[in-house]
Enzyme design. Structure first.
Site, mmCIF file in Angstrom:
data_model
loop_
_atom_site.group_PDB
_atom_site.id
_atom_site.type_symbol
_atom_site.label_atom_id
_atom_site.label_comp_id
_atom_site.label_asym_id
_atom_site.label_seq_id
_atom_site.Cartn_x
_atom_site.Cartn_y
_atom_site.Cartn_z
ATOM 1 C CE1 TYR A 33 -40.114 -35.023 -34.108
ATOM 2 C CE2 TYR A 33 -42.412 -34.360 -34.210
ATOM 3 C CZ TYR A 33 -41.173 -34.261 -33.629
ATOM 4 O OH TYR A 33 -40.974 -33.388 -32.584
ATOM 5 N NE ARG A 52 -39.052 -28.962 -39.621
ATOM 6 C CZ ARG A 52 -39.799 -28.358 -38.714
ATOM 7 N NH1 ARG A 52 -39.362 -27.266 -38.100
ATOM 8 N NH2 ARG A 52 -40.998 -28.816 -38.397
ATOM 9 N NE ARG A 100 -30.778 -53.102 -30.966
ATOM 10 C CZ ARG A 100 -29.568 -52.981 -30.443
ATOM 11 N NH1 ARG A 100 -28.675 -53.933 -30.600
ATOM 12 N NH2 ARG A 100 -29.246 -51.896 -29.760
ATOM 13 C CE LYS A 146 -40.986 -31.506 -36.121
ATOM 14 N NZ LYS A 146 -40.878 -31.140 -34.723
ATOM 15 C CD GLU A 178 -35.124 -26.209 -30.072
ATOM 16 O OE1 GLU A 178 -35.844 -25.760 -30.961
ATOM 17 O OE2 GLU A 178 -34.381 -27.191 -30.231
ATOM 18 C CG LEU A 203 -36.836 -28.109 -35.554
ATOM 19 C CD1 LEU A 203 -36.118 -29.278 -36.228
ATOM 20 C CD2 LEU A 203 -38.241 -28.520 -35.161
HETATM 21 N N1 PDD Z 1 -42.513 -29.462 -32.343
HETATM 22 N N2 PDD Z 1 -38.259 -26.801 -31.547
HETATM 23 C C1 PDD Z 1 -38.562 -28.074 -31.224
HETATM 24 C C2 PDD Z 1 -37.631 -28.824 -30.350
HETATM 25 C C3 PDD Z 1 -39.745 -28.657 -31.709
HETATM 26 O O1 PDD Z 1 -40.040 -29.922 -31.399
HETATM 27 C C4 PDD Z 1 -40.618 -27.889 -32.518
HETATM 28 C C5 PDD Z 1 -41.892 -28.464 -33.096
HETATM 29 C C6 PDD Z 1 -40.259 -26.557 -32.818
HETATM 30 C C7 PDD Z 1 -41.117 -25.663 -33.678
HETATM 31 O O2 PDD Z 1 -41.055 -26.037 -35.047
HETATM 32 P P1 PDD Z 1 -42.291 -25.784 -36.044
HETATM 33 O O3 PDD Z 1 -42.612 -24.340 -35.952
HETATM 34 O O4 PDD Z 1 -41.775 -26.172 -37.358
HETATM 35 O O5 PDD Z 1 -43.440 -26.635 -35.539
HETATM 36 C C8 PDD Z 1 -39.071 -26.057 -32.324
HETATM 37 C C9 PDD Z 1 -43.690 -30.137 -32.859
HETATM 38 C C10 PDD Z 1 -44.848 -29.242 -33.007
HETATM 39 C C11 PDD Z 1 -43.965 -31.360 -32.012
HETATM 40 O O6 PDD Z 1 -43.017 -32.060 -31.716
HETATM 41 O O7 PDD Z 1 -45.129 -31.636 -31.697
#
Ligand code: PDD
Length: 283
Positions: A33, A52, A100, A146, A178, A203
């Site tokens: 996503y 990405r 499945r 992601k 993170e 990420l």
């Molecule tokens: N989350 N690390 C993780 C684990 C994340 O889920 C996200 C983003 C980021 C930041 O990435 P970016 O700057 O590309 O948004 C870092 C999104 C916003 C979410 O899951 O809603």
């Protein structure tokens, strides 16, 4: 007003937007996503998110549902059809619909997008800052992809909520990886920004890349390396970045006040620069 949701080539009222129970996103979290933000009806950092997404799909040998140009057109159409002035666009690609089986099926991918109207610029947290707790990072080993496996981050946010806090920072082998849904940073007493180096452990945030670029342009020293909760607790400032928050200060970590307990100066400046600069390239 009901939202218009995109499902596999169709723009549908949300109540009619449906996906099969045999979709592998539903059955196996076999899906990736992206979340992009929208300000004044313009999409921020589209190219970075699209790149990405391509990488996430390729790491999982997942077929792309369409070209990047088509994806851009769908994003624009979603903003228009939903009259979205400020908020988020959520996009999900799944491997597709098949009986499945653990083995990847050779099927067409599913593509879903929806919008969320939200005040992303004037968020109270940008002013007050967040309180975070630290918890063990129990996620899988490919956090650079992601995927929609978001139960561990959800559990983390619930633990934070139960502790009267706003979010959690994840710790592995003694070092912060993170935040549950954002990249984590500290600013040392001598003004250096420290954030975890890229790898399979975190990420590669699109907002992270931009903010580090703007920080370097503003002559702020940057160190990409692991840091501990103890180092963070004695830092001058701390903050997080993501597409939905941009830059949010962190003012408390595991009950310890950071700096004077107010939003840090560097975090405040970087948020301002990020908003100004990313709007210039927004589409
Ligand atoms: N989350 N690390 C993780 C684990 C994340 O889920 C996200 C983003 C980021 C930041 O990435 P970016 O700057 O590309 O948004 C870092 C999104 C916003 C979410 O899951 O809603």
């Amino acid at each position: 007003m009901s939202r218009i949701v995109y499902v596999n080539g169709e723009y549908l009222p949300e109540a009619e937007a449906k996906i099969s129970v045999f979709d592998r996103g539903f059955l196996m979290a076999d899906a990736v996503y992206e979340v992009t933000s929208v300000i004044d009806g313009k999409i921020l950092a589209f190219d970075g998110h699209a790149e990405r997404l391509e990488r996430s799909m390729s790491e999982l040998d997942m077929k792309a549902p369409c070209t990047i140009d088509e994806l851009e057109a769908i994003h624009r159409e979603m903003v228009a059809r939903n009259n979205l002035s400020e908020g988020l666009i959520y996009l999900q690609v799944t491997r597709g619909i098949a009986d499945r089986d653990f083995v990847y099926p050779d099927v067409e991918p599913s593509l879903v997008l929806f919008t969320q109207s939200k005040n992303v610029v004037d968020s109270p947290m940008a002013k007050t800052g967040m309180k975070v707790i630290s918890i063990p990072d129990i996620r899988w080993g490919r956090r650079d992809i992601k995927t929609v496996q978001l139960l561990a981050p959800s559990m983390g946010k619930m633990a934070a909520k139960a502790a009267g806090c706003d979010d959690a920072w994840l710790v592995e082998d003694g070092f912060v990886t993170e935040g549950t849904s954002n990249n984590a940073y500290i600013v040392t007493q001598d003004g250096t920004i420290v954030t975890r180096n890229l790898g399979h452990e975190i990420l590669s945030g699109i907002t992270r890349a931009a903010v580090l670029r703007y920080a370097a342009e503003a002559q702020i020293k940057i160190e990409e390396r692991p840091f501990t909760i103890e180092e963070a607790q004695s830092a001058k400032e701390a903050f997080v970045t993501s597409a939905s928050t941009f830059v949010w200060p962190v003012v408390e970590i595991d009950g310890k006040t950071i700096g004077d307990g107010k939003a840090g100066e560097i975090a405040r400046r970087l948020r301002e620069i990020y908003l100004e600069e990313s709007l210039k390239t927004a589409i």
